[in-house]
Design an enzyme around this catalytic site. Structure first.
Site, PDB file in Angstrom:
ATOM      1  N   GLN A 143       1.128  -1.486   0.207  1.00 48.81           N
ATOM      2  CA  GLN A 143      -0.113   0.255  -0.034  1.00 48.81           C
ATOM      3  C   GLN A 143       0.978   1.080   0.741  1.00 48.81           C
ATOM      4  O   GLN A 143       0.828   1.881   0.465  1.00 48.81           O
ATOM      5  CB  GLN A 143      -1.488   0.213   1.352  1.00 48.81           C
ATOM      6  CG  GLN A 143      -2.149  -0.739   0.881  1.00 48.81           C
ATOM      7  CD  GLN A 143      -3.209  -0.432  -0.137  1.00 48.81           C
ATOM      8  OE1 GLN A 143      -2.914   0.742  -0.399  1.00 48.81           O
ATOM      9  NE2 GLN A 143      -4.105  -0.509   0.213  1.00 48.81           N
ATOM     10  N   SER A 144       2.025   1.398  -0.673  1.00 52.64           N
ATOM     11  CA  SER A 144       3.268   2.161  -0.620  1.00 52.64           C
ATOM     12  C   SER A 144       2.865   3.965  -1.552  1.00 52.64           C
ATOM     13  O   SER A 144       2.851   3.226  -2.804  1.00 52.64           O
ATOM     14  CB  SER A 144       4.518   1.694  -0.768  1.00 52.64           C
ATOM     15  OG  SER A 144       4.424   1.608  -1.490  1.00 52.64           O
TER      16      SER A 144
END
Length: 298
Positions: free
Chosen positions: A59-60
């Site tokens: 989820q970066s």
């Protein structure tokens, strides 16, 4: 595509007046500090490259930015992650969803450390058609895009501000903050940052890995702050920041920086604060529901 010359707007957060460098407006898919760092690769003229390889969190902001870079260049992104939760596979959201929509190939591996050792410890082109970029663009190649940002800040400050200027932005690997400091120090512009991913020592190690020895001013909170952990004070800070400015900010990095700035400002009221917007707003799609579930009364 020119990734430059974003506007600067005036705001107040609580009792802190500040200017905001709107790097969230660089490009609808490619914005914030990641766009500045990755702009060197956007301008790369190597037609033999067909594949971009990188790694990081599922989820970066880095994942989505790499996917946008690959899409803009006509490359295939292969992005290695340690784990993709089953619920996320079934219900994609946030940066993961956005990257998939841009055509990214997100590869879950049980041998993540082995993948890091083979491909990313010393980033290089593993094959003539494959370009390897470290997590978050933590590379000396990021310098050119940050240099342009620094020059924009110098030009703006010289034309608009009579006070000493302090530039603030949070850090993951600290690449943007480090190179901003390198280029702004000769203009007597201070750079402030905070270590969001690890502690101060971790951030210094990231700086040193880029072979620099002169660092920006690192601010810290009184208590240890764990990356991606939900803090009520972070949520309240984010809510107030969005309300006071009418601008949406990132929930993962910006609250900690503003909490640090709230401690810094009372002793530095003689300085004009310029905050660099980090983009990363797609990440709020997954972070905000987590906060709303945990702190439903706020």
């Amino acid at each position: 595509m020119k990734l430059s010359n974003t506007p600067v707007t005036a705001h107040t957060f609580g009792d802190i007046p500040f200017s905001l460098k709107r790097d969230d407006l660089l490009h609808h898919q490619f914005s914030g500090n990641k766009a500045r760092k990755l702009s060197a690769w956007l301008e790369l003229e190597q037609p033999e490259i067909t594949t971009l390889m990188s790694q990081g969190g599922v989820q970066s902001n880095s994942l989505y930015s790499m996917a946008a870079l690959a899409k803009l260049k006509g490359w295939q992104l292969k992005f290695y992650v340690e784990r993709i939760p089953t619920w996320l596979k079934n219900h994609p959201m946030g940066n993961y969803r956005g990257a998939l929509e841009l055509g990214a190939q997100i590869i879950e591996t049980n041998d993540y450390d082995k993948v890091l050792e083979e491909h990313f410890r010393e980033p290089r082109q593993t094959q003539s058609h494959t370009l390897v970029i470290p997590e978050g663009g933590h590379s000396e190649e990021a310098m050119s895009g940050v240099r342009r940002l620094a020059q924009e800040i110098i030009d703006w400050a010289s034309q608009n501000v009579a006070q000493p200027v302090a530039v603030a932005l949070p850090s993951g690997t600290g690449t943007t903050a480090l190179y901003l400091h390198k280029f702004l120090k000769p203009a007597a512009i201070e750079v402030l940052t905070c270590p969001c991913v690890g502690g101060k020592q971790y951030l210094i190690e990231q700086f040193m890995a880029l072979r620099e020895s002169d660092f920006p001013h690192i601010l810290e909170l009184e208590n240890k702050h764990h990356f991606a952990k939900l803090y009520e004070e972070d949520f309240r800070t984010w809510q107030q920041l969005c309300t006071d400015t009418g601008v949406e900010f990132d929930l993962l990095y910006d609250p900690m920086m503003w909490r640090c700035l709230s401690l810094w400002y009372p002793q530095n009221t003689d300085k004009h604060l310029l905050y660099v917007h980090q983009g990363g707003l797609l990440g709020n799609e997954s972070m905000l529901p987590r906060y709303q579930r945990k702190f439903s009364s706020i």
